[in-house]
Design a protein around this motif. Structure first.
Motif, PDB file in Angstrom:
ATOM      1  N   HIS A  10     -49.302  -7.619 -21.551  1.00 23.85           N
ATOM      2  CA  HIS A  10     -50.378  -7.182 -22.581  1.00 23.85           C
ATOM      3  C   HIS A  10     -49.859  -6.840 -23.853  1.00 23.85           C
ATOM      4  O   HIS A  10     -51.054  -6.781 -24.841  1.00 23.85           O
ATOM      5  N   ARG A  13     -48.717  -9.247 -27.224  1.00 26.77           N
ATOM      6  CA  ARG A  13     -49.666 -10.626 -28.156  1.00 26.77           C
ATOM      7  C   ARG A  13     -50.179 -11.158 -29.685  1.00 26.77           C
ATOM      8  O   ARG A  13     -50.352 -10.682 -29.989  1.00 26.77           O
ATOM      9  N   ASP A  17     -53.627 -15.762 -29.035  1.00 26.86           N
ATOM     10  CA  ASP A  17     -53.194 -16.037 -28.001  1.00 26.86           C
ATOM     11  C   ASP A  17     -53.239 -14.635 -27.020  1.00 26.86           C
ATOM     12  O   ASP A  17     -52.515 -13.814 -26.253  1.00 26.86           O
ATOM     13  N   LEU A  19     -54.222 -12.646 -23.772  1.00 25.22           N
ATOM     14  CA  LEU A  19     -54.177 -12.612 -22.147  1.00 25.22           C
ATOM     15  C   LEU A  19     -55.850 -13.268 -22.208  1.00 25.22           C
ATOM     16  O   LEU A  19     -56.803 -12.244 -22.055  1.00 25.22           O
ATOM     17  N   THR A 215     -57.187  -8.259 -27.579  1.00 24.90           N
ATOM     18  CA  THR A 215     -55.737  -8.342 -27.231  1.00 24.90           C
ATOM     19  C   THR A 215     -55.684  -9.336 -25.352  1.00 24.90           C
ATOM     20  O   THR A 215     -54.826  -9.776 -24.908  1.00 24.90           O
ATOM     21  N   ARG A 216     -56.981  -8.337 -24.647  1.00 27.87           N
ATOM     22  CA  ARG A 216     -57.468 -10.103 -23.320  1.00 27.87           C
ATOM     23  C   ARG A 216     -59.364 -10.087 -23.726  1.00 27.87           C
ATOM     24  O   ARG A 216     -59.316  -9.530 -24.383  1.00 27.87           O
TER      25      ARG A 216
END
Length: 240
Positions: A10, A13, A17, A19, A215-216
């Motif tokens: 995590h 990043r 891009d 996660l 982030t994800r």
């Protein structure tokens, strides 16, 4: 599985891009995603419930934990960490919840801040998250789901206020489920933790969600539902 590895995925990043965490609903789908090369997985409670024959939110805790255990076991040889969506914690005490999660082998957990009756009091929920954090120490990535948008609260300030309380309580990440993509830059700028965006049919692809501040990226039960649509097509073909 190593929570340190999962937590590191995590960090740092680059925009665009994020996660990307596919959501396996059973051991077989987990192996498919692991074999494809994904770095980590995140189970969706609704998808797992459907695979067990239950509606969303109706799978018994024991069956959910057993399913997560099978998913983790299926990808152990690949070294792929798994985070588990465990809804509101099934009424377990923080200590018992953490113990059950660790027994499955999962290194992360989603915990939501609403019930069938509506949103929980954010301060009480933050206190509960702090107890989860204390029980787990650093051995669990706690992703705090914020259900404001699901409950029709469209002002990002309400989401931000809850999220900050949860981060202060020790949450590692924030998941403002159903947040509109155009709100992600505001949320990412105001919430001091990794931000989880939900990818839905018709929404921007993961790369664009990352550019907006995610982030994800997770998919909820969307992948399981796409798979079931394919199975229905197969069933129709067989009948004809």
């Amino acid at each position: 599985m190593d929570v340190t590895t999962f937590r590191a995925l995590h960090q740092n990043r680059a925009p665009g891009d994020p996660l990307v965490l596919p959501g396996p609903w059973d051991a077989a789908s987990a192996r498919v995603f692991a074999e494809a090369g994904f770095a980590a997985l995140a189970t969706p409670s609704a998808g797992v419930s459907a695979s067990l024959g239950y509606a969303d939110g109706e799978a018994p805790a024991d069956e959910m934990f057993a399913a997560v255990t099978r998913i983790v076991r299926a990808v152990t040889e690949f070294g792929v960490p798994v985070s588990a969506d465990l809804e509101g914690g099934y009424g377990l005490s923080p200590k018992d919840l953490v113990a059950r999660v660790q027994d499955t082998g999962a290194v992360g957990v989603n915990l939501e801040d609403s019930t069938a009756d509506g949103l929980k009091d954010p301060h009480r929920h933050a206190d509960w998250l702090a107890e989860v954090r204390a029980a787990a120490g650093p051995a669990l990535f706690v992703n705090a789901r914020v259900d404001t948008y699901v409950r029709g609260m469209k002002d990002p300030d309400e989401t931000i206020g809850r999220a900050r309380l949860y981060v202060e309580a020790g949450a590692d990440g924030i998941y403002p489920i159903m947040a509109p993509p155009e709100h992600l830059p505001t949320l990412a700028a105001a919430i001091p933790s990794p931000l989880n965006a939900l990818a839905l049919p018709g929404s921007p692809p993961p790369r664009e969600l990352g550019e907006l501040g995610a982030t994800r990226v997770t998919f909820g039960p969307g992948l399981q539902r796409r798979a079931m649509a394919a199975v229905r097509d197969i069933a129709r073909d067989l009948l004809t």
